[in-house]
Design a protein around this motif. Structure first.
Motif, PDB file in Angstrom:
ATOM      1  N   PRO A 172      16.588  -0.668   0.182  1.00 50.39           N
ATOM      2  CA  PRO A 172      16.861  -0.173  -1.172  1.00 50.39           C
ATOM      3  C   PRO A 172      16.905  -1.277  -2.224  1.00 50.39           C
ATOM      4  N   SER A 173      17.368  -2.457  -1.839  1.00 50.71           N
ATOM      5  CA  SER A 173      17.481  -3.554  -2.796  1.00 50.71           C
ATOM      6  C   SER A 173      16.125  -4.110  -3.212  1.00 50.71           C
ATOM      7  N   ALA A 174      15.108  -3.898  -2.399  1.00 51.78           N
ATOM      8  CA  ALA A 174      13.781  -4.425  -2.704  1.00 51.78           C
ATOM      9  C   ALA A 174      12.892  -3.420  -3.419  1.00 51.78           C
ATOM     10  N   ARG A 175      13.302  -2.148  -3.447  1.00 52.54           N
ATOM     11  CA  ARG A 175      12.431  -1.112  -4.015  1.00 52.54           C
ATOM     12  C   ARG A 175      12.107  -1.367  -5.488  1.00 52.54           C
ATOM     13  N   LYS A 176      13.023  -1.989  -6.227  1.00 54.13           N
ATOM     14  CA  LYS A 176      12.767  -2.240  -7.650  1.00 54.13           C
ATOM     15  C   LYS A 176      11.648  -3.249  -7.860  1.00 54.13           C
ATOM     16  N   PHE A 177      11.282  -3.955  -6.809  1.00 54.26           N
ATOM     17  CA  PHE A 177      10.206  -4.925  -6.897  1.00 54.26           C
ATOM     18  C   PHE A 177       8.927  -4.423  -6.228  1.00 54.26           C
ATOM     19  N   MET A 178       8.809  -3.103  -6.098  1.00 55.66           N
ATOM     20  CA  MET A 178       7.624  -2.509  -5.514  1.00 55.66           C
ATOM     21  C   MET A 178       7.200  -1.299  -6.331  1.00 55.66           C
ATOM     22  N   LYS A 179       5.933  -0.947  -6.246  1.00 54.23           N
ATOM     23  CA  LYS A 179       5.451   0.241  -6.942  1.00 54.23           C
ATOM     24  C   LYS A 179       6.065   1.491  -6.317  1.00 54.23           C
ATOM     25  N   THR A 180       6.098   2.559  -7.078  1.00 49.66           N
ATOM     26  CA  THR A 180       6.574   3.832  -6.551  1.00 49.66           C
ATOM     27  C   THR A 180       5.724   4.243  -5.350  1.00 49.66           C
ATOM     28  N   ASP A 181       6.393   4.646  -4.279  1.00 44.46           N
ATOM     29  CA  ASP A 181       5.742   5.103  -3.036  1.00 44.46           C
ATOM     30  C   ASP A 181       5.090   3.987  -2.230  1.00 44.46           C
ATOM     31  N   GLU A 182       5.259   2.752  -2.628  1.00 43.82           N
ATOM     32  CA  GLU A 182       4.574   1.648  -1.973  1.00 43.82           C
ATOM     33  C   GLU A 182       5.375   1.114  -0.783  1.00 43.82           C
ATOM     34  N   MET A 183       4.653   0.659   0.242  1.00 48.52           N
ATOM     35  CA  MET A 183       5.257   0.039   1.414  1.00 48.52           C
ATOM     36  C   MET A 183       4.565  -1.304   1.668  1.00 48.52           C
ATOM     37  N   THR A 184       5.129  -2.092   2.584  1.00 47.25           N
ATOM     38  CA  THR A 184       4.483  -3.342   2.977  1.00 47.25           C
ATOM     39  C   THR A 184       3.970  -3.227   4.405  1.00 47.25           C
ATOM     40  N   PHE A 185       2.963  -4.012   4.708  1.00 45.26           N
ATOM     41  CA  PHE A 185       2.349  -4.001   6.037  1.00 45.26           C
ATOM     42  C   PHE A 185       1.895  -5.419   6.335  1.00 45.26           C
ATOM     43  N   THR A 186       2.590  -6.088   7.261  1.00 44.49           N
ATOM     44  CA  THR A 186       2.297  -7.492   7.584  1.00 44.49           C
ATOM     45  C   THR A 186       1.652  -7.606   8.956  1.00 44.49           C
ATOM     46  N   VAL A 187       0.604  -8.413   9.012  1.00 42.11           N
ATOM     47  CA  VAL A 187      -0.148  -8.598  10.261  1.00 42.11           C
ATOM     48  C   VAL A 187      -0.310 -10.096  10.528  1.00 42.11           C
ATOM     49  N   PRO A 188      -0.068 -10.555  11.754  1.00 42.04           N
ATOM     50  CA  PRO A 188      -0.346 -11.965  12.058  1.00 42.04           C
ATOM     51  C   PRO A 188      -1.848 -12.216  11.938  1.00 42.04           C
ATOM     52  N   ALA A 196       0.814  -1.212   0.000  1.00 44.78           N
ATOM     53  CA  ALA A 196       0.000   0.000   0.000  1.00 44.78           C
ATOM     54  C   ALA A 196       0.849   1.265   0.000  1.00 44.78           C
ATOM     55  N   ARG A 197       0.279   2.330  -0.564  1.00 43.37           N
ATOM     56  CA  ARG A 197       0.907   3.649  -0.507  1.00 43.37           C
ATOM     57  C   ARG A 197       0.459   4.352   0.781  1.00 43.37           C
ATOM     58  N   PRO A 198       1.089   5.493   1.110  1.00 41.13           N
ATOM     59  CA  PRO A 198       0.882   6.109   2.429  1.00 41.13           C
ATOM     60  C   PRO A 198      -0.560   6.347   2.868  1.00 41.13           C
ATOM     61  N   GLU A 199      -1.450   6.777   1.947  1.00 40.24           N
ATOM     62  CA  GLU A 199      -2.815   7.065   2.390  1.00 40.24           C
ATOM     63  C   GLU A 199      -3.521   5.786   2.881  1.00 40.24           C
ATOM     64  N   SER A 200      -3.440   4.721   2.091  1.00 41.09           N
ATOM     65  CA  SER A 200      -4.046   3.461   2.516  1.00 41.09           C
ATOM     66  C   SER A 200      -3.299   2.890   3.715  1.00 41.09           C
ATOM     67  N   LEU A 201      -1.994   3.088   3.739  1.00 41.85           N
ATOM     68  CA  LEU A 201      -1.180   2.645   4.869  1.00 41.85           C
ATOM     69  C   LEU A 201      -1.621   3.340   6.155  1.00 41.85           C
TER      70      LEU A 201
END
Length: 281
Positions: free
Chosen positions: A225-241, A170-175
């Motif tokens: 930085p090494s993983a950014r090429k495998f993500m959309k621009t401005d995108e982050m990850t959010f993991t939940v158990p 997700a990008r920041p707003e959804s994040l």
């Protein structure tokens, strides 16, 4: 909750967040999904072989395959991604996904300052091999409960299957919505962690760490930085158990999404962001 109810409530949650892409689930199994993206079988690796000087890193790198890269392909093709002890792809990722212990010492130099007197200058993400070693020992993933570590879209979990963790992209707003819903559900101001790590460390390694300690925490990632090429621009990850995710879904009726709050203005920005990146007309 049944898997079907989780899927139904997830779709409602995605609509609230303004996310078009469903989350992935991470789990372990002795069966590899059909048509899954993953590494080719590599040459044998272990700390024992490394200590004996019997690992040729040039041969190891011939089958290099980033876990985040395979997940990126799985996201685009709506399929699964996997890693195993034999089909490891990345000597760091196979450790973070709990498929091999202990880690190779090579990683300590590769991620930090390299090897003195050689062309390998290192990624310079950590200030020294010693600091990297301390990080690796702290993450210390448990032994994997299955032959394969698998990531796949939540909707592809069948009867009898359930994810151990749910991963959003997700990008920041959804994040922002994911973050606040986690806080609203738990009442804990420290319920979301963002520790240092590779892309796969933050989607699985650290979530495993907190789960093993009995802590229900979400983990935000995407700062490798090494993983950014495998993500959309401005995108982050959010993991939940999964245990926490079910509580987050159950708390939705009383959350900010169903009341007149500032979320409505944030939700409009979600749409503007999608238009800015050409994802909607």
């Amino acid at each position: 909750m049944t898997m079907q109810s989780i899927l139904d409530d997830t779709q409602k949650f995605l609509d609230m967040l303004g996310l078009k892409e469903e989350p992935f689930g991470a789990y372990y199994s002795d069966t590899k999904p059909d048509n899954a993206f993953g590494p080719k079988k590599g040459v044998p690796i272990s700390r024992e072989l490394e200590d004996k000087g019997e690992i040729d890193m040039h041969e190891v790198m011939k089958t290099f395959s980033c876990i985040m890269g395979n997940i990126w392909l799985a996201r685009k093709k709506h399929r699964a991604a996997f890693v195993s002890a034999e089909e490891y792809g990345c000597i760091g990722g196979v450790y973070y996904c709990s498929m091999m212990k202990p880690h190779l010492r090579f990683v300590e130099h590769y991620v930090s300052t390299g090897f003195e007197g050689t062309p390998l200058h290192g990624e310079r993400y950590m200030p020294s091999p010693e600091a990297m070693n301390k990080f690796m020992l702290k993450v210390n993933p448990r032994k994997a409960p299955g032959k394969y570590c698998i990531f796949k879209p939540l909707s592809q979990f069948e009867n009898g299957e359930e994810p151990e963790f749910v991963i959003f992209f997700a990008r920041p707003e959804s994040l922002c919505g994911l973050f606040i819903q986690t806080v609203f559900t738990t009442g804990d101001i420290d319920c979301v962690a963002t520790p240092f790590g590779a892309g796969c460390t933050n989607i699985l390694g650290w979530p495993l760490y907190y789960k093993e300690k009995g802590q229900e925490k979400a983990v935000m990632g995407g700062l490798d930085p090494s993983a950014r090429k495998f993500m959309k621009t401005d995108e982050m990850t959010f993991t939940v158990p999964l245990s926490l995710y079910e509580k987050m879904l159950a708390a939705l009726p009383e959350s900010m999404f169903n009341y007149e709050t500032d979320w409505q203005s944030v939700r409009k920005k979600v749409e503007r962001s999608a238009k800015a990146w050409g994802e909607v007309e």
